[in-house]
Write an enzyme that holds these catalytic residues in place. Structure first.
Site, PDB file in Angstrom:
ATOM      1  N   LYS A  95       0.832  -1.195   0.000  1.00  0.00           N
ATOM      2  CA  LYS A  95       0.000   0.000   0.000  1.00  0.00           C
ATOM      3  C   LYS A  95       0.867   1.244   0.000  1.00  0.00           C
ATOM      4  CE  LYS A  95      -1.772   2.474   3.355  1.00  0.00           C
ATOM      5  NZ  LYS A  95      -1.646   3.845   2.827  1.00  0.00           N
ATOM      6  N   GLY A 108       7.452   4.541   8.224  1.00  0.00           N
ATOM      7  CA  GLY A 108       6.612   5.689   8.539  1.00  0.00           C
ATOM      8  C   GLY A 108       6.944   6.218   9.920  1.00  0.00           C
ATOM      9  N   SER A 109       5.956   6.825  10.558  1.00  0.00           N
ATOM     10  CA  SER A 109       6.221   7.487  11.829  1.00  0.00           C
ATOM     11  C   SER A 109       6.358   6.470  12.963  1.00  0.00           C
ATOM     12  CB  SER A 109       5.098   8.463  12.158  1.00  0.00           C
ATOM     13  OG  SER A 109       3.941   7.744  12.511  1.00  0.00           O
ATOM     14  N   THR A 110       7.078   6.858  14.011  1.00  0.00           N
ATOM     15  CA  THR A 110       7.250   5.987  15.163  1.00  0.00           C
ATOM     16  C   THR A 110       5.908   5.704  15.836  1.00  0.00           C
ATOM     17  OG1 THR A 110       9.557   6.544  15.541  1.00  0.00           O
ATOM     18  CG2 THR A 110       8.313   5.846  17.461  1.00  0.00           C
ATOM     19  N   VAL A 156       2.870   5.437  14.491  1.00  0.00           N
ATOM     20  CA  VAL A 156       2.131   4.409  13.759  1.00  0.00           C
ATOM     21  C   VAL A 156       2.861   3.066  13.876  1.00  0.00           C
ATOM     22  CG1 VAL A 156       1.251   3.693  11.511  1.00  0.00           C
ATOM     23  CG2 VAL A 156       1.095   6.087  12.197  1.00  0.00           C
ATOM     24  N   GLY A 157       4.187   3.109  13.851  1.00  0.00           N
ATOM     25  CA  GLY A 157       4.970   1.882  14.002  1.00  0.00           C
ATOM     26  C   GLY A 157       4.638   1.158  15.302  1.00  0.00           C
ATOM     27  N   GLU A 201      10.679   0.694   9.868  1.00  0.00           N
ATOM     28  CA  GLU A 201      11.634   1.793   9.657  1.00  0.00           C
ATOM     29  C   GLU A 201      10.914   3.046  10.090  1.00  0.00           C
ATOM     30  OE1 GLU A 201      14.638   1.418   8.788  1.00  0.00           O
ATOM     31  OE2 GLU A 201      14.774  -0.421   7.621  1.00  0.00           O
ATOM     32  N   CYS A 212      13.510  10.475   7.070  1.00  0.00           N
ATOM     33  CA  CYS A 212      13.518   9.968   8.441  1.00  0.00           C
ATOM     34  C   CYS A 212      14.914  10.029   9.045  1.00  0.00           C
ATOM     35  CB  CYS A 212      12.980   8.544   8.492  1.00  0.00           C
ATOM     36  SG  CYS A 212      13.686   7.481   7.233  1.00  0.00           S
ATOM     37  N   GLU A 255      10.527  14.546  16.032  1.00  0.00           N
ATOM     38  CA  GLU A 255      10.785  14.612  14.595  1.00  0.00           C
ATOM     39  C   GLU A 255       9.813  15.597  13.943  1.00  0.00           C
ATOM     40  OE1 GLU A 255       9.827  11.094  12.225  1.00  0.00           O
ATOM     41  OE2 GLU A 255      11.729  11.374  11.193  1.00  0.00           O
TER      42      GLU A 255
END
Lengths: 287, 511
Positions: free
Chosen positions: B216, B268-270, B272-273, B290, B324, B421
């Site tokens: 996606k 993506g972002s931490t 969401v990770g 990542e 990132c 970030e």
């Protein structure tokens, strides 16, 4: 029969290179297979977990920057010390009603496993590191580097061999750890702390807590200063709890459940690699 | 011009309100406006065909979404609608996973490793053949300067496929003492900052190791992924080996939660990770993450200053700072900090902010309105935290989302703009006295993705590089990428590596 009264051992914990009692002030009865109480062990809780993590973090910088050669020598020294105290460990395992033959085998395998990992310390970056042929004018290489503080839940069975099979690859790679010992059979773990203490392992590199794993796992796996978890507890909801807690600080979490620790598959360099970060360094080439 | 002059006049020590001693020229700004005007050199989009509407690519076919809903992709440089694309639902994702499973159990597994590799080589070549089209599309969809999509994104994406293609029949050499087996169906969710390149990072190693994928792309930059789908189709890749499902967060969640997915790869972002890691709890799915970063760029007194200035510019302003691993925290050794910051300001004046399609442009458009607002929020936070803001004096285009290159001085380690970030062209500047202090500050965030070290002394590079806790160390360089070079973070910057030999691990089970 002599009239002498045996001097019984008080089993404590091993944290920061010392042997403190649990902050909880509680102990629990350790029973053998015939349900007879053979000793009392510390029932550690949240505060003990926190203290152990602090001790581990303080030891990390020094341990991870030791030379690979030195770490190998220290792991080998642990093996030597354990070999020298073989009888004590066999007796302790027998106390728990493990058959003598099995006890001897477990202790001997434990010594050999330490020797196995001692030999890996100065090879891991040669086998798993790379020099990368990038297309630009740069020298580029990747090396394994210790992840940091690793929480370990030790297996219930094989109280010594399981313990050592989980600790050795973690510290061989330069990590430090907080270990929750076998709940049923914690005695060999505490005595192993004494072996570590006599083996030039800097205080805080291995910290061993006894008690009910359920009372400690939540605190250990949700601690924000723990970088990874090696879990051997096969209970489904505990596993899920560890995973969920791990997401709080993106911990590296591995589950090694339902294992027969006697098997040689547990002599495995990929266990070391589980708690290694690959660090890649670039530098321009030019005059 | 007038705005930024005001900001430099406000240089006060925030602690006691007195004027801070600084160089006599501190208030002067170099004026390049008379002779640094470039004639515009826009790239033409005439030969680039972007459809009005895109469906999903599932099982080798472009198909309409089950629920029939579409979303819009905006060109952030003009705010005009570029195209419409399908909004993926659980049904679409399920269909894609089934197609991927069918391909995995069928033709893809039956193919020999050598032949599998040849498909991946074929894809690499087709990306090269369509490089101009892909570069222009990337810039129109995401707002990054055409020079960058042309010279960085697309060629490195092709190189990734080329590199991993060769691994397909050599996996026996990659894992000492073990045999590698594919994982199965891989769910992959990629960000909007390097859309095609992140796709390549994900799909190339997955295919080379014999997996099938459901990918996606981000909802603001789906178009190059859909053009990549066409490449898979044209390359004759067996149906279902690569499936592209478009949509936003919910579509991604449907991939993560699908029970027949064996592995999740997310960039993506931490935040969401962490959500993804949590939702995978208790499952046997493998995953790599990542995530974010707050890279420290450390400048020692003995560095080559002019080179370091270029490095700092590249570290934070490359791709509008939507990187990132950006060097978003500058740490300058105290003795050279005044001079260094002045030189940095001078160099910032020469940066051209504007039309991403113009080949002269250094800094293009902020990827989306949402991101634009987030960056502006951080600029406010920085000001409220007492930091001094300085921006270059570009004239920004009237339409589109643009942000001037920005630096903050007078910041402290605990400031939010230092710890969090921002993902924009915003740099914080701190000073240090000793290497120990630099390392301490560099490591003092929850992140650990990248760091930069600038010094002429080799031994210092190795010492500092050893002690910074980050997955990538750029010494006397920054923001360099290569398919042979593993990339990924320590701590909360992620789990696992992408690129190089180490990038194979997440896509295999070792037996």
């Amino acid at each position: 029969m002599s009239d002498r009264i045996d001097v019984l051992k008080t089993y404590k914990t091993y944290v920061a290179g010392k042997f403190p009692r649990s902050e909880s002030g509680h102990t629990y009865a350790v029973k053998n297979k015939k349900d007879k109480t053979v000793a009392n062990a510390c029932r550690c809780t949240r505060k003990d977990v926190r203290d152990a993590v602090v001790a581990a973090r303080s030891a990390f910088s020094e341990w991870s920057s030791r030379s690979a050669y030195n770490r190998g020598q220290i792991l080998y020294r642990i093996a030597e010390m354990l070999e020298g105290r073989k009888d004590q460990f066999v007796e302790e395992l027998e106390l728990l009603d493990i058959k003598k033959k099995d006890a001897v085998k477990e202790v001997e395998l434990s010594v050999d496993r330490l020797v196995y990992y001692a030999g890996w310390t100065d090879k891991i970056s040669q086998v798993f590191g790379t020099v990368n042929p990038v297309a630009s004018q740069h020298f580029n290489f990747s090396m394994p580097d210790a992840t940091g503080v690793v929480g370990i839940t030790s297996p219930q069975e094989s109280p010594l061999l399981g313990l050592i099979s989980t600790i050795a690859p973690v510290i061989a790679g330069g990590n430090v750890c907080v270990v929750l010992s076998s709940e049923k059979y914690p005695l060999p773990a505490v005595s192993f702390g004494e072996v570590l203490h006599a083996s030039d392992v800097p205080g805080g590199v291995v910290n061993i807590l006894t008690g009910y794993q359920k009372e400690m796992i939540d605190h250990l796996s949700s601690h924000m200063d723990v970088n990874g978890i090696l879990n051997t507890n096969s209970e489904k909801n505990i596993r899920k709890q560890i995973d969920e807690n791990s997401s709080l600080s993106v911990k590296r979490t591995y589950h090694l459940t339902e294992n027969n620790w006697i098997e040689t598959e547990h002599e495995n360099p990929y266990y070391i690699l589980n708690f290694q970060e690959i660090k890649t360094t670039w530098h321009p080439i030019g005059v | 011009m007038s705005d930024s002059k005001q900001s430099t006049e406000k240089v006060k020590d925030s602690s006691n309100g007195t004027t801070k001693p600084s160089s006599p020229n501190a208030d002067l700004k170099l004026d390049f406006s008379s002779f640094w005007d470039y004639s515009s050199a826009p790239e033409s989009r005439d030969k680039v065909d972007i459809q009005e509407k895109y469906g999903h690519f599932i099982g080798g076919e472009f198909i309409d979404p089950a629920k029939g809903r579409y979303m819009k992709s905006i060109n952030p440089a003009t705010e005009e609608v570029l195209t419409e694309f399908a909004e993926g639902t659980t049904e679409d994702v399920d269909k894609a996973v089934k197609a991927a499973r069918k391909a995995f159990n069928g033709p893809w597994s039956k193919l020999s490793a050598k032949e599998r590799g040849k498909y991946v080589f074929r894809i690499a070549r087709m990306i090269q053949e369509r490089s101009r089209d892909l570069a222009i599309t990337e810039t129109l969809d995401g707002g990054k300067p055409i020079r960058e999509s042309r010279d960085v994104d697309v060629p490195i994406a092709a190189a990734h496929f080329f590199y991993y293609a060769g691994w397909a029949d050599k996996l026996d050499y990659a894992f000492p003492g073990r045999k590698a087996e594919p994982v199965g169906v891989c769910g992959q969710i990629i960000p909007w900052n390097f859309p095609l390149l992140m796709l390549a990072w994900k799909i190339a190693p997955a295919l080379a190791t014999g997996n099938t994928v459901v990918l996606k792309p981000a909802e603001t930059t789906p178009v190059t992924a859909l053009k990549f789908a066409q490449i898979c189709y044209d390359a004759g890749l067996p149906d279902g080996v690569v499936n592209i499902v478009t949509g936003a967060g919910q579509t991604g969640a449907a991939i993560v939660d699908h029970e027949d997915v064996d592995k999740i790869a997310f960039t993506g972002s931490t935040n969401v990770g962490k959500i993804i890691q949590k939702s995978l709890a208790g499952t046997d799915k493998k995953f790599t993450l990542e995530l974010g970063g707050k890279g420290a760029n450390i400048i020692f007194e003995d560095a080559s200053i002019d080179q370091a200035i270029e490095g700092v510019i590249n570290a934070i302003f490359f791709n509008q700072g939507h990187v990132c691993c950006a060097g978003s925290r500058l740490l300058v050794q105290e003795g050279i900090s005044d001079q260094f910051v002045q030189k940095l300001k001078d160099r910032m004046e020469t940066l051209i902010v504007g039309d991403p399609m113009d080949k002269n442009t250094d800094i293009g458009a902020i990827n989306s309105k949402e991101q634009y607002e987030r960056i502006n929020e951080y600029l406010e936070i920085g000001a409220n935290e007492g930091a001094q803001m300085y921006q270059n004096s570009s004239n920004l285009p009237e339409n589109g989302y643009f942000c001037k290159p920005t630096i903050f001085t007078d910041v402290s380690q605990s400031n939010r703009i230092v710890q969090e970030e921002i993902f924009g062209p915003v740099l914080t500047i701190q000073t240090f006295r000793t290497p120990g202090e630099a390392i301490e500050k560099a490591n003092n965030t929850p992140y650990g993705l990248s760091s930069g070290i600038w010094t002429d002394k080799g031994s210092k590079i190795f010492k500092v590089g050893q002690e910074t806790r980050s997955g990538v160390v750029w010494s006397n360089t920054f923001n360099k990428f290569d398919p042979t070079s593993p990339f990924g973070g320590y701590k909360e910057s992620g789990v696992g590596r992408e690129g190089g030999l180490h990038g194979l691990y997440p896509y295999v089970n070792l037996v």
